[in-house]
Design a protein around this motif. Sequence first.
Motif, PDB file in Angstrom:
ATOM      1  N   PRO A 258       0.760  -1.414   0.008  1.00 32.84           N
ATOM      2  CA  PRO A 258      -0.114  -0.015  -0.004  1.00 32.84           C
ATOM      3  C   PRO A 258       0.722   1.396   0.043  1.00 32.84           C
ATOM      4  O   PRO A 258       0.494   2.237  -0.705  1.00 32.84           O
ATOM      5  N   ASP A 259       2.187   1.165   0.708  1.00 32.12           N
ATOM      6  CA  ASP A 259       2.779   2.398   0.761  1.00 32.12           C
ATOM      7  C   ASP A 259       3.471   2.743  -0.859  1.00 32.12           C
ATOM      8  O   ASP A 259       3.429   3.971  -1.252  1.00 32.12           O
ATOM      9  N   ILE A 260       3.850   1.823  -1.577  1.00 31.41           N
ATOM     10  CA  ILE A 260       4.434   1.958  -2.874  1.00 31.41           C
ATOM     11  C   ILE A 260       3.413   2.292  -3.730  1.00 31.41           C
ATOM     12  O   ILE A 260       3.410   3.072  -4.440  1.00 31.41           O
ATOM     13  N   ILE A 261       1.865   1.774  -3.517  1.00 29.51           N
ATOM     14  CA  ILE A 261       0.797   1.916  -4.192  1.00 29.51           C
ATOM     15  C   ILE A 261       0.456   3.594  -4.015  1.00 29.51           C
ATOM     16  O   ILE A 261       0.272   4.431  -5.102  1.00 29.51           O
ATOM     17  N   PHE A 262       0.613   4.091  -2.864  1.00 31.46           N
ATOM     18  CA  PHE A 262       0.369   5.552  -2.494  1.00 31.46           C
ATOM     19  C   PHE A 262       1.719   6.436  -3.452  1.00 31.46           C
ATOM     20  O   PHE A 262       0.970   7.345  -3.844  1.00 31.46           O
ATOM     21  N   GLY A 263       2.453   5.909  -3.380  1.00 29.92           N
ATOM     22  CA  GLY A 263       3.735   6.807  -3.918  1.00 29.92           C
ATOM     23  C   GLY A 263       3.394   6.911  -5.411  1.00 29.92           C
ATOM     24  O   GLY A 263       3.425   7.953  -6.125  1.00 29.92           O
ATOM     25  N   LEU A 264       3.037   5.772  -5.979  1.00 30.10           N
ATOM     26  CA  LEU A 264       2.599   5.693  -7.661  1.00 30.10           C
ATOM     27  C   LEU A 264       1.466   6.671  -7.700  1.00 30.10           C
ATOM     28  O   LEU A 264       1.242   7.451  -8.720  1.00 30.10           O
ATOM     29  N   GLY A 265       0.404   6.582  -6.920  1.00 31.71           N
ATOM     30  CA  GLY A 265      -0.698   7.338  -6.959  1.00 31.71           C
ATOM     31  C   GLY A 265      -0.406   8.833  -6.816  1.00 31.71           C
ATOM     32  O   GLY A 265      -1.068   9.677  -7.398  1.00 31.71           O
ATOM     33  N   LYS A 266       0.569   9.329  -6.012  1.00 32.93           N
ATOM     34  CA  LYS A 266       0.889  10.593  -5.887  1.00 32.93           C
ATOM     35  C   LYS A 266       1.492  11.303  -7.169  1.00 32.93           C
ATOM     36  O   LYS A 266       1.079  12.442  -7.712  1.00 32.93           O
ATOM     37  N   ILE A 267       2.172  10.462  -8.100  1.00 36.12           N
ATOM     38  CA  ILE A 267       2.764  10.832  -9.210  1.00 36.12           C
ATOM     39  C   ILE A 267       1.368  11.027 -10.165  1.00 36.12           C
ATOM     40  O   ILE A 267       1.191  12.049 -10.841  1.00 36.12           O
ATOM     41  N   LYS A 268       0.738  10.010 -10.272  1.00 31.48           N
ATOM     42  CA  LYS A 268      -0.586  10.123 -11.150  1.00 31.48           C
ATOM     43  C   LYS A 268      -1.489  11.097 -10.906  1.00 31.48           C
ATOM     44  O   LYS A 268      -2.016  11.852 -11.864  1.00 31.48           O
ATOM     45  N   THR A 269      -1.787  11.477  -9.667  1.00 28.89           N
ATOM     46  CA  THR A 269      -2.730  12.700  -9.445  1.00 28.89           C
ATOM     47  C   THR A 269      -2.087  13.883  -9.823  1.00 28.89           C
ATOM     48  O   THR A 269      -3.025  14.740 -10.171  1.00 28.89           O
ATOM     49  N   ASN A 270      -0.900  14.014 -10.016  1.00 31.54           N
ATOM     50  CA  ASN A 270      -0.106  15.207 -10.541  1.00 31.54           C
ATOM     51  C   ASN A 270      -0.043  15.344 -12.116  1.00 31.54           C
ATOM     52  O   ASN A 270       0.017  16.327 -12.561  1.00 31.54           O
ATOM     53  N   LEU A 271       0.030  13.924 -12.646  1.00 31.77           N
ATOM     54  CA  LEU A 271       0.239  14.032 -13.955  1.00 31.77           C
ATOM     55  C   LEU A 271      -1.043  13.509 -14.929  1.00 31.77           C
ATOM     56  O   LEU A 271      -0.886  13.566 -16.193  1.00 31.77           O
ATOM     57  N   ASP A 272      -1.983  12.810 -14.464  1.00 28.73           N
ATOM     58  CA  ASP A 272      -2.919  12.455 -15.400  1.00 28.73           C
ATOM     59  C   ASP A 272      -4.207  12.594 -14.304  1.00 28.73           C
ATOM     60  O   ASP A 272      -4.359  12.735 -13.219  1.00 28.73           O
ATOM     61  N   SER A 273      -5.230  12.315 -15.181  1.00 29.46           N
ATOM     62  CA  SER A 273      -6.618  12.492 -14.594  1.00 29.46           C
ATOM     63  C   SER A 273      -7.715  11.211 -14.253  1.00 29.46           C
ATOM     64  O   SER A 273      -8.875  11.082 -14.519  1.00 29.46           O
ATOM     65  N   GLY A 274      -6.841   9.999 -14.650  1.00 30.68           N
ATOM     66  CA  GLY A 274      -7.471   8.751 -14.404  1.00 30.68           C
ATOM     67  C   GLY A 274      -8.048   8.498 -15.875  1.00 30.68           C
ATOM     68  O   GLY A 274      -7.949   8.777 -16.860  1.00 30.68           O
ATOM     69  N   VAL A 275      -8.728   7.248 -15.879  1.00 29.12           N
ATOM     70  CA  VAL A 275      -9.102   6.547 -16.777  1.00 29.12           C
ATOM     71  C   VAL A 275     -10.734   6.731 -16.999  1.00 29.12           C
ATOM     72  O   VAL A 275     -11.488   6.849 -15.988  1.00 29.12           O
ATOM     73  N   PHE A 276     -11.211   7.106 -18.311  1.00 32.31           N
ATOM     74  CA  PHE A 276     -12.585   7.326 -18.437  1.00 32.31           C
ATOM     75  C   PHE A 276     -13.283   6.113 -17.632  1.00 32.31           C
ATOM     76  O   PHE A 276     -13.136   4.981 -17.957  1.00 32.31           O
ATOM     77  N   GLN A 277     -14.383   6.573 -17.110  1.00 32.26           N
ATOM     78  CA  GLN A 277     -15.154   5.514 -16.194  1.00 32.26           C
ATOM     79  C   GLN A 277     -15.796   4.382 -17.003  1.00 32.26           C
ATOM     80  O   GLN A 277     -15.937   3.451 -16.632  1.00 32.26           O
TER      81      GLN A 277
END
Length: 389
Positions: A258-277
Amino acid sequence: MKETIELAERVKHLPPYLFDKIDKLKKQARAKGVDLIDLSIGDPDIPTPVHIVEALKDAAPKPQHHRYPSYEGMLAYREAVANWYSRRFSVMLDPGTEVLSLIGSKEGIGHLPLAYVNPGDVVLCPSPGYPVYSIGTMFAGGEPYFMPLLETNGYFPDLSAIAADVLKRTKLMFLNYPNNPTSALCTVEQFKAAIELAHKYNFIICHDAAYTEMYYNGKKPMSFLEIDGAKDIGVELHSLSKTYNMTGWRIGFAVGNPDIIFGLGKIKTNLDSGVFQAVQEAAIAALDTDEAALAPLRDTYRARRDALYNGLKSIGIDAMKPEATFYMWTKVPKGYNSESFAVHLLENAGISATPGNGFGAAGEGYIRFALTVGVERMKEAVERMRKII
């Protein structure tokens, strides 16, 4: 005279992206009227299953999907991933903290070093291997250290050959089994050895597991997370691209620590806006697909594998018969290197394949064929090769 705006240093020193170069060569051949048999890139030629397409059609008109998606992925999607892991690998995941949606696994591979690698840190990358492992490392300012995958060691890195001073600077190791490009599988003992090393030197393991569902001998490839201690230091990336013929849909996921997932998520929240639902809803339908429904797809690739392997053998070309993936790792004939043989096939037989050295120095002397044309077309490719070898 117009002034030139220079590229950033991180871009200047990048090697040409392998598949971009191949695309250009293919376009040139087609422009000359060549009837090209394309065995170069792992892009399935079989359409996405109808029920997945229908799920997208049903989801696309829903107004709630027309707004920004959640960065980490819909909870329903992450629950579907966790349920699939439980059914397939008996690995239990918390969808809230141990699952993250990706815009395809390539995106996760490229972004993970940005979350954890500082300039001067070492990232252990397989060679031959997917080029994005080292390219993502270079973007983060890290130093790729290439681990040779050789036939003599079963195409698994010789971990004992990595010097202690390298391991002390290591922040991340990439592994990939079933392997692209060699198609090799990994044993429990090999995974355990890597995990023990990561614990000893305190680095992350990222296992690229995009091909676990493409197997031929009835023995299902395992998840890295099945091994004790794996989740303490690692994450696993998956893609729906190959399993469900969804390369163009761009959806995958990261699971694990979960900590590694959190770190990757931090990058993603700043660089992309997710996948079309709506795509996420279609992916839920894919992950809920009955396992038996995938058997015909494996049968299709098995028939192609056998046609190519038997054909290559009949003309004296030494190939590794894959038990997983839809690639065939093949030694080039005497008198050629990887690139010259690939050019020879393209110019004289109208066959596009990927030179092994494009995956790293340890790939020299090999060429990779992708099983992405039908059996009759595969047989035709063999006959074309027979005339020029």
